[in-house]
Design an enzyme around this catalytic site. Sequence first.
Site, PDB file in Angstrom:
ATOM      1  N   HIS A 102       0.847  -1.191   0.000  1.00 16.58           N
ATOM      2  CA  HIS A 102       0.000   0.000   0.000  1.00 16.58           C
ATOM      3  C   HIS A 102       0.884   1.244   0.000  1.00 16.58           C
ATOM      4  O   HIS A 102       1.962   1.239   0.603  1.00 16.58           O
ATOM      5  CB  HIS A 102      -0.900  -0.024   1.250  1.00 16.58           C
ATOM      6  CG  HIS A 102      -1.963   1.017   1.259  1.00 16.58           C
ATOM      7  ND1 HIS A 102      -1.738   2.305   1.694  1.00 16.58           N
ATOM      8  CD2 HIS A 102      -3.263   0.963   0.880  1.00 16.58           C
ATOM      9  CE1 HIS A 102      -2.851   3.000   1.586  1.00 16.58           C
ATOM     10  NE2 HIS A 102      -3.793   2.219   1.092  1.00 16.58           N
ATOM     11  N   ASP A 225     -11.437   0.325  -0.740  1.00 17.78           N
ATOM     12  CA  ASP A 225     -10.440   1.212  -0.141  1.00 17.78           C
ATOM     13  C   ASP A 225     -11.032   2.097   0.950  1.00 17.78           C
ATOM     14  O   ASP A 225     -10.576   3.215   1.161  1.00 17.78           O
ATOM     15  CB  ASP A 225      -9.760   2.079  -1.204  1.00 17.78           C
ATOM     16  CG  ASP A 225      -8.351   2.506  -0.798  1.00 17.78           C
ATOM     17  OD1 ASP A 225      -7.760   1.846   0.074  1.00 17.78           O
ATOM     18  OD2 ASP A 225      -7.846   3.487  -1.356  1.00 17.78           O
TER      19      ASP A 225
END
Length: 264
Positions: A102, A225
């Site tokens: 990420h 997300d």
Amino acid sequence: MVLSLSSPGIQTISNVSLAEEVATRANNDIAASISNNAMIFGAFAALSMHNATQAANELKRCVQELGFHGALLNDFQQAGPDNNYDPFWQMVVDLDVPVYLHPRPPTMAIIQLECAHAPWILGPVHQFSVTLPNHIMGLCTNGIFDRFPSLKIIVGHLGERIPSDLWRIDEMLKRKVPEGIPMNRTLSSYWRTNIWETTSGDFATELPKFHRSVIGEDRILYSVDYPFAMMQQGAEWLPSFHQSKKTKLDFVRNTAIKLLKLDG
């Protein structure tokens, strides 16, 4: 739903012992918070990457004792020493779990060097899709997937733009072969065997269609997300992404179940 300690997380903690302590505490807290909802929630481990062996052992604890489904790393470990991370990757392979990479905010030194002229491009606007791809492509070109052929990596935001440019990347990397580049295959091939992308926060209908033609429909997973993108936004986008019933079921459910072993 898989929970994780997202950006910047442990990766901005430069003190080694503090980073390890906070990661362990975060993992224990997440495990406790989802213990009564295991049918709904899972988790990725937070890890300090200062020491590869310590990270490997904490990942093993999280998977085998806490029931986690892998790890999430927020790009690079701040102030981390030069390190041989092979012991960590070996543990990932042995446990047969994925690592989700990420993005994270850059250090002030990077901001001043690369973004001082345009600070509004920081974060998900542009900078995330510049710095994290450097990490991903570094793994590929340094032969990580050749040394660990069954290693599984997940990348969000539709692959941080890399799958959109694989032809040119492959073409340019061919020229590095005489220079001794360590990877044994094309970079695009690793995206078909070792790397998955998610739609997290990138609901561009035409782009995942193109990516399916490049890396295969089984390499793309639906993700929202949250809290950086809202659940409702993802739910409203899905009907616009026309696909067969089977393909849609794989996209929103089956591929993730297989990759994360959610049916175990």
